[in-house]
Design a protein around this motif. Structure first.
Motif, PDB file in Angstrom:
ATOM      1  N   THR A 171      -3.804  -0.512  -4.847  1.00  0.00           N
ATOM      2  CA  THR A 171      -3.567   0.326  -3.671  1.00  0.00           C
ATOM      3  C   THR A 171      -3.708   1.800  -4.037  1.00  0.00           C
ATOM      4  O   THR A 171      -4.272   2.599  -3.277  1.00  0.00           O
ATOM      5  N   ASP A 221       1.644  -2.928  -1.274  1.00  0.00           N
ATOM      6  CA  ASP A 221       1.059  -4.266  -1.243  1.00  0.00           C
ATOM      7  C   ASP A 221      -0.119  -4.385  -0.278  1.00  0.00           C
ATOM      8  O   ASP A 221      -0.270  -5.392   0.414  1.00  0.00           O
ATOM      9  N   VAL A 222      -0.967  -3.353  -0.243  1.00  0.00           N
ATOM     10  CA  VAL A 222      -2.182  -3.379   0.586  1.00  0.00           C
ATOM     11  C   VAL A 222      -3.386  -3.008  -0.286  1.00  0.00           C
ATOM     12  O   VAL A 222      -4.054  -1.998  -0.057  1.00  0.00           O
ATOM     13  N   ARG A 263       2.420 -10.526   1.192  1.00  0.00           N
ATOM     14  CA  ARG A 263       3.848 -10.824   1.070  1.00  0.00           C
ATOM     15  C   ARG A 263       4.141 -12.320   1.070  1.00  0.00           C
ATOM     16  O   ARG A 263       5.302 -12.719   1.004  1.00  0.00           O
ATOM     17  N   SER A 295       2.563   1.430   1.828  1.00  0.00           N
ATOM     18  CA  SER A 295       3.216   0.373   1.070  1.00  0.00           C
ATOM     19  C   SER A 295       2.338  -0.043  -0.107  1.00  0.00           C
ATOM     20  O   SER A 295       1.112   0.012  -0.038  1.00  0.00           O
ATOM     21  N   ASP A 342      -0.926 -14.840   3.085  1.00  0.00           N
ATOM     22  CA  ASP A 342      -1.609 -13.548   3.128  1.00  0.00           C
ATOM     23  C   ASP A 342      -2.778 -13.483   2.145  1.00  0.00           C
ATOM     24  O   ASP A 342      -3.722 -12.712   2.345  1.00  0.00           O
ATOM     25  N   ALA A 346       2.286  -1.382   7.345  1.00  0.00           N
ATOM     26  CA  ALA A 346       1.545  -1.191   6.101  1.00  0.00           C
ATOM     27  C   ALA A 346       1.540   0.275   5.672  1.00  0.00           C
ATOM     28  O   ALA A 346       1.463   0.579   4.483  1.00  0.00           O
ATOM     29  N   ALA A 370       1.403  -4.156  10.352  1.00  0.00           N
ATOM     30  CA  ALA A 370       0.969  -5.300   9.558  1.00  0.00           C
ATOM     31  C   ALA A 370       1.099  -6.568  10.400  1.00  0.00           C
ATOM     32  O   ALA A 370       1.903  -6.631  11.332  1.00  0.00           O
ATOM     33  N   ARG A 392      -0.423  -7.108   4.791  1.00  0.00           N
ATOM     34  CA  ARG A 392       0.206  -6.902   3.493  1.00  0.00           C
ATOM     35  C   ARG A 392       0.215  -8.229   2.739  1.00  0.00           C
ATOM     36  O   ARG A 392       0.125  -9.298   3.354  1.00  0.00           O
TER      37      ARG A 392
END
Length: 203
Positions: free
Chosen positions: A35, A100-101, A178, A98, A182, A132, A126, A176
């Motif tokens: 990211t 986690d993208v 998670r 965030s 995903d 996100a 998200a 994201r």
């Protein structure tokens, strides 16, 4: 106030969810690295990393993943987004992203900055109902400071608290990483997210 635009990557200090068989700490760092690389490639923005609830060790750990000169600092886990926004420096607007993208299109960050010309907040929703990315216009509006939104804040909560119709702008949605479901959203044909790809391959 400076007219520079800042993007700050917000990373939890400890590992959270990870795919089965993967180490949560290694997964967290892989997502954060990828990211960060997306954000570092953006034009006309300065990038920083905020470690939510971090200590010196976790800050050094994230700093090792960055290009020289990237600010990396700890922030209060309870107000991570607004604390990060406050620490990056004077600016008319800051976008917090965030960790986690890893495949986030940089274009979506630019859309948030444009929306902050009139909105107090601009967000990238998200698919799981979280956020996100969160863009904040400065100085921070009173209702935003009181709410202290984070990436788990829902759109319904923002709608409930916003003082006027256009106080919150919605950018295009994204996803994201998670849950196991995903992972299927990642496009193997796209360049980037190399560290995440390596984790999924088990290397």
């Amino acid at each position: 106030m400076s007219d520079r635009r800042y993007v700050v990557l917000v990373v939890p200090a400890r590992g959270t969810w990870a795919p089965p068989g993967r180490d949560p700490e290694a997964w967290r760092l892989a997502l954060a690295e990828d990211t960060y690389e997306v954000l570092a490639a953006l034009d006309l923005v300065d990038v920083a990393i905020a470690v939510a609830g971090g200590d010196d060790e976790s800050v050094e750990e994230l700093a090792a993943l960055t290009w020289p000169g990237t600010p990396v600092f700890a922030v209060d886990a309870e107000r991570a987004v607004l604390d990060a926004v406050a620490k990056v420096g004077p600016s008319p607007a800051v976008v917090a992203v965030s960790h986690d993208v890893p495949d986030l299109p940089g274009l979506l960050v630019g859309k948030l900055f444009r929306a902050l010309g009139s909105a107090d907040l601009a967000v990238t929703p998200a698919e799981d109902g979280s956020l996100a990315a969160i863009g904040v216009r400065l100085p921070v509006a009173g209702w935003v400071d009181e709410l202290a939104p984070d990436f788990d804040t829902s759109l319904a909560t923002l709608d409930e608290h916003k003082p006027r119709r256009h106080a919150v702008a919605l950018g295009p949605g994204w996803h994201r990483l998670r849950s196991a479901a995903d992972i299927a959203r990642l496009d193997p044909g796209l360049e980037g997210w190399d560290a995440t790809r390596s984790q999924l391959r088990g290397s």
